[in-house]
Structure formats: structure tokens, C-alpha cells
Design a protein around this motif. Structure first.
Motif, short mmCIF file in Angstrom:
data_model
loop_
_atom_site.label_atom_id
_atom_site.label_comp_id
_atom_site.label_asym_id
_atom_site.label_seq_id
_atom_site.Cartn_x
_atom_site.Cartn_y
_atom_site.Cartn_z
N ARG A 134 6.34 -45.22 -22.56
CA ARG A 134 7.12 -46.32 -23.15
C ARG A 134 8.55 -46.32 -22.65
O ARG A 134 9.10 -47.37 -22.27
N ASP A 135 9.18 -45.14 -22.62
CA ASP A 135 10.57 -45.08 -22.21
C ASP A 135 10.70 -45.23 -20.70
O ASP A 135 11.71 -45.76 -20.20
N LYS A 137 2.05 -48.97 -25.21
CA LYS A 137 3.45 -48.62 -24.97
C LYS A 137 4.16 -49.68 -24.13
O LYS A 137 5.38 -49.67 -24.01
N GLY A 188 8.05 -50.92 -24.57
CA GLY A 188 8.91 -50.53 -23.45
C GLY A 188 9.57 -51.72 -22.79
O GLY A 188 10.77 -51.69 -22.46
N SER A 190 12.17 -41.32 -29.19
CA SER A 190 12.70 -41.89 -27.95
C SER A 190 13.68 -40.93 -27.30
O SER A 190 14.37 -40.17 -27.99
#
Length: 604
Positions: free
Chosen positions: A131-132, A158, A162, A601
Motif C-alpha cells: 500500500r505504501d 491495497k 495507496g 503506515s
């Protein structure tokens, strides 16, 4: 339309808590707006690089610095059924842009991994961190200062969070999210789950299991159960980032293509050069976030959004907590029954009235903020419609007055439950979340001896060895974000379901995640502090009595609490070491990642 006081109270405290960070964020995007798109001040070399591969007509427009240019951020790959349809979208979007004198370019691609493929595999350790990575890739795509607006093409778990986190880093740009829609209905999800359980019991073979899985996941489009991917689509619509009625239209249809073309045109209508400037950073405010949480509760959506929504909010300068989500769950009725919270799939939900019906009912009941900004240029009442194609023209008709199937989609006057699908648990084992909408009331309280494992495979091995014969709380620890990246433990669902079906009282407690599709077994997930940080879950031993009470909202060790808290936490050396390819690349992520109740996160 007025909103209920319980909804307003949560909204107000988010706004108050976030006053400073939100102010700083809005100042940042306002400064970017004032600078504007600066193709005109790029050096000739910069600009030539920017349009070198364009068609001659597009190149001439970009060289003149007067035409609008739309950036396309795509998560296309043809391994994911949900994302395969995106292969044709850039050409559709470019044609739509040219039809109004603008241009469009693929700004960049982002990775899109499939949790369905990696469930129970080493690759799952990378899932949440992707996601990040996607957020950073989105920001890189938009960093070239070539674009007046953007469209984001994403569906799955994700990917949408993201993309949105990355887009909010360029919050001065208008951004429209473009879905691809679910695959047509195949083998019913409950039948697929039944075959999975039979396989775990050794009653059918791999050939029968693969046949069932292939009949369920059978064509391009999103999986049809209501997990994280389809929860994403609900969120993007109820938060005003989709076109109205766009979320659950099947791929490969004329209506789907018409919605995609209109999404491109709509993004270009929202730029700073016009009179309807609507940047994404202004759309995502405390009211939009609360609307998203309300939608999640009203539909029994994915538990993964107890992290994703917090991370999205933080990217817009907003501070949201699990307590906010829990308080909203207590106030919001459950209006949808979609697998695993029922037998229907998302196609049935859409046919019963879908998002237009849901939003209208929630607005009428005072559960949603109507006075929000949206990409459609209206308040949320503009989303109480159904998208149609009439004489090859995209049209919008009022949503159905009555549900097409009250067993799937209920009016606010007769909800399936007076409260929502997610609950916060708290106690001497820490904080956790639980999805109760698919758990029968008689299974929401479990007090039983703990069986402690350090991987889901450990539990599977114990099951196959015939060791799990009594009531138990299965504790799977060292699965948190800092330990192994917080993998989903969905592979446990058939095993725990079998034990429950045998009449045992069974629950799961873990600092890992479960799939958004997980259902009937009560599961206290995202336990924080996690075991890797010395959380109380690391002090549990086999035979300890653990009480999970979803109704009361408690998760606790039952016994001498002083003795329990004085124990030395289990060493991380006890956990099974994962050595999946690529895992070492994410060591920095594991060192930096925040706790689950802060969105898990790396961005703080």
C-alpha cells in the motif's frame, strides 16, 4: 439534510483533534495551487521529454501550454482479474480527453499484488507494505508537473488506499477514481466455502477444490464477495471520488466504457483553470472520512479499512481513531447482507438497488453528511441515482424507491441490525477490532483455553494431527506489521470453521490481519501492541483462559492479572522465520511502520 447528533459529534471531534494538521495540509495544497501546472516554465528540454512520445496533435497542444493534460495512474496487470480490464482504459481515456480539446498521458504505473494468490504464501508478508509502495509510486507519477488533473485506475485491497494516499500528496489536483467492476456471478461464495472446508477435512481432493475455485473466480473483473476490494469501491463512491453509480457495473459492457469516458471528462472539468475547481485534498475532509466509515458499517465492510481509512485520513491532515470508528458502528444500522455477511454477492447488491439506494437511505436517516464536495459537482444527494445507458448516452435515473431484494439490501426503516459491522475490543490483552456482522449472536462470546501458535501453519499442523478437539481461543502472534508485515491469515478460515461446525466454541486472537472476506468465526485482529513490541499477546501461554466478548467489546486474559502482567514476553526467536523472496527489501518498512491503530503506515 441534517445529520444525527451522534454522527456530528464524531465529525466535530475529528475536526477539533485535527485542526492544526489539517490547516497545515490545506496551506500546502493552496501553495501548490498558486504555483499551478508549470509546463510553461519548464525548460525546452524538460518539456520535449514530457511529450516526446505523444501523437503529433497532442504534442502541438502540450507545446502551446494551453490545453489541459490529464495524468493516468494505472494499476493494470493481466494477472489480477480485477485489473485486467484496465489494459484498454488509457486509449478510452485519451479519446475522451481529445473529444474536448485536451490531452491525456499515462503518468505511471503502480504495483498491484493479489492477496488471493498470496494467501498462506510468503508473498503475503509484502501485501500491507505494498500500500505504501503504491502511494509513493503514485506520487512519483504525479511529480512531473505535466498534469492539470488525474484519474486513478485501481480496484483491489491495497491499491485504492495507496493510490488515494499518493494522490493526496498532490492534493491540489482534481482526481477521479475509475473502477472496472465485478466479474459476473459464478459459483456462489457459500458453496465455494463449503468445498474448502470439505477439502480441509479430506473429503474431497485437490481437483474438486480447484474446480470450485475456478468456477467462482472465472473471468475478468473483481471477485464478487464483499471483501476489501469491493469495500474500496463502496468507499470511493460514498466519499465522492467515483462517478455516481460507477462502482459495481460489470467490465466489458457499453455502460462501463461510457462511465470511464465520462470520468475522464469530469476530471478535466474540475481543474484550476475553470469555474468548478475541486481538488482531491478538499474533497477528503472530516465529513468525507466520516461518510466513508458510515458506509463501511452500514454494509459490513472489510476490517482492513480500520487501518486504511486512518492512513488515508492522515494523508489529508486528519486524525482518526479506532474509537471514532467504534462509536460510529454503535450508531449506524446494517443495511446490506453480502457474502460473507449473507449469501448474496455484489452483483446481487447492485441489482437490488446498489449504492444509489444505500446512499439515499442513509441520507434520509441522517447518517451521512450531504454537504460535501464530490467529483460530480454536487453534494452527496447527487449520488442517489443509478447509471444507465439510454440510446447510447450515459444517463442517471433516481435510485429505486424500494429494494429489489430486501434480503440483500434493506431500507433504513427495517435494518438487518441496529448497529454496524465492526467493533473495537479493549482489555488487558490490548486493543483489537472484530467484524461481527457475519458472526451469529451465539458465537460472539467465547471464553476458552488459549492455544498459542507463531504462524498459521502451526495451527494447520495441529489440526491435521488431531490435536484441536476442545473449545479454544487460537492465538496467532508475531504476525504484526513490525514482525512480518502483518499478513492476512485467511487460510485459517476453513479450519476454524470446521471446528465451529463440530460444536466447539472457537475464536481467533492475532496481531495479524484477516481477509476482508472472513466471516463466521469471531476474530480479534490487529491486536496492538503487537507481540514484536512486547504486547500482552506475547505473554499468553497454552491453557491460559482468554475471554473475547464482541457484544461487550472486551478482550482479556482471565486469571491473576498481576501474575500475567509480570510475565516475560515470549521471544521473537520463537516465531517461525519467513524467508520469502523480496522480504529483505522491506526491512526498513518493518523498522518504521506505525501500529495498526495508527494505520500501520510508514508515513507516520
Amino acid at each position: 439534510m441534517s445529520v444525527r447528533q451522534s454522527i456530528q459529534d464524531v465529525t466535530d471531534r475529528i475536526a477539533a483533534r485535527s485542526a492544526e494538521t489539517r490547516r497545515d495540509y490545506l496551506a500546502q495544497i493552496e501553495a501548490a495551487r498558486q504555483q499551478g501546472v508549470r509546463r510553461g516554465v519548464l525548460s525546452c528540454g524538460n518539456l520535449a521529454h514530457g511529450f516526446a512520445a505523444c501523437a503529433p496533435g497532442d504534442k502541438a497542444k502540450l507545446a502551446g501550454d494551453t490545453a489541459l493534460n490529464l495524468g493516468i495512474v494505472t494499476s493494470y496487470n493481466d494477472m489480477l482479474s480485477a485489473h485486467q480490464p484496465y489494459g484498454t482504459y488509457p486509449d478510452i481515456i485519451k479519446d475522451a480527453a481529445r473529444s474536448i480539446g485536451a490531452t491525456a498521458q499515462v503518468a505511471g504505473g503502480v504495483p498491484a499484488m493479489c492477496d488471493g494468490i498470496t494467501q498462506g504464501q510468503p508473498g503475503m508478508d509484502l501485501s500491507l507494505f505494498s500500500r505504501d509502495v503504491i502511494a509513493m509510486a503514485t506520487a512519483i507519477a504525479l511529480s512531473h508537473n505535466m498534469f492539470d488533473a488525474a484519474v486513478c485506475l485501481g480496484i483491489c485491497d491495497k491499491i485504492v488506499p495507496g493510490l488515494l494516499i499518493g494522490a493526496l500528496a498532490f492534493g491540489h489536483l482534481p482526481v477521479v477514481f475509475v473502477p472496472a467492476g465485478p466479474m459476473p456471478s459464478g459459483l456462489p461464495n457459500d458453496e465455494k466455502a463449503r468445498v474448502r472446508q470439505l477439502y480441509m477435512e479430506g473429503k474431497v481432493g485437490r481437483a474438486e477444490l480447484l474446480e470450485a475455485e475456478s468456477r467462482s473466480y472465472h473471468s475478468p473483473g473483481t471477485c464478487t464477495f464483499y471483501g476489501t476490494a469491493n469495500s474500496n469501491q463502496m468507499l470511493m463512491e460514498i466519499m465522492g471520488l467515483h462517478l455516481p453509480g460507477a462502482s459495481f457495473v460489470n467490465p466489458g459492457t457499453a455502460l462501463r466504457d461510457a462511465l470511464t469516458r465520462e470520468a475522464a471528462r469530469r476530471a478535466l472539468a474540475l481543474t484550476a483553470t475553470g469555474n468548478d475547481y475541486t481538488p482531491v485534498g478538499r474533497i477528503i475532509d472530516e465529513k468525507a472520512i466520516v461518510n466513508g466509515m458510515v458506509g463501511l458499517h452500514a454494509t459490513g465492510g472489510s476490517t482492513n479499512h480500520t487501518m486504511h481509512l486512518l492512513a488515508i485520513a492522515a494523508a489529508a491532515g486528519l486524525k482518526v481513531t479506532w474509537q471514532d470508528m467504534s462509536d460510529l458502528s454503535d450508531a449506524v444500522p446494517l443495511l446490506a447482507r453480502v457474502y460473507p455477511n449473507g449469501l448474496a454477492d455484489v452483483n446481487h447488491f447492485h441489482a437490488a438497488g446498489g449504492m444509489g439506494f444505500l446512499i439515499r437511505e442513509l441520507l434520509a436517516g441522517g447518517y451521512l453528511h450531504e454537504d460535501v464536495k464530490t467529483v460530480w459537482g454536487t453534494g452527496l444527494s447527487g449520488y442517489t441515482v443509478e447509471a444507465k445507458l439510454i440510446e447510447e448516452k450515459l444517463s442517471f435515473a433516481p435510485a429505486a424507491v424500494e429494494s429489489g431484494d430486501p434480503k440483500v439490501l434493506a431500507p433504513v426503516s427495517a435494518p438487518f441490525s441496529p448497529t454496524g459491522g465492526l467493533k473495537l475490543l479493549d482489555g488487558n490483552l490490548g486493543k483489537a477490532v472484530i467484524k461481527v456482522s457475519a458472526v451469529k449472536p451465539q458465537n460472539r462470546l467465547v471464553e476458552a483455553p488459549a492455544r498459542v501458535f507463531h504462524s498459521q501453519q502451526g495451527l494447520q499442523d495441529a489440526f491435521k494431527a488431531g490435536e484441536l478437539t476442545g473449545d479454544m481461543v487460537a492465538v496467532i502472534r508475531f504476525q504484526g506489521p513490525r514482525a512480518v508485515g502483518m499478513p492476512e491469515l485467511h487460510k485459517l478460515t476453513p479450519t476454524l470453521g470446521i471446528l465451529q461446525d463440530r460444536g466447539l466454541k472457537v475464536a481467533l486472537v492475532t496481531d495479524g490481519r484477516m481477509s476482508g472476506a472472513s466471516g463466521k468465526v469471531p476474530a480479534a485482529i490487529h491486536v496492538t501492541p503487537e507481540a514484536m513490541d512486547g504486547g500482552a499477546i506475547a505473554k499468553l501461554r497454552d491453557g491460559d483462559i482468554v475471554r473475547l466478548d464482541a457484544e461487550a467489546g472486551t478482550l482479556a486474559y482471565v486469571g491473576d492479572e498481576r501474575e500475567f502482567l509480570s510475565r516475560t514476553p515470549a521471544s521473537e526467536d520463537l516465531r517461525e522465520q519467513h524467508r520469502g523472496m523480496g522480504r529483505e527489501l522491506f526491512a526498513g518498512f518493518r523498522a518504521l511502520v506505525g501500529a495498526a491503530d495508527r494505520g500501520a503506515s510508514v508515513f507516520g
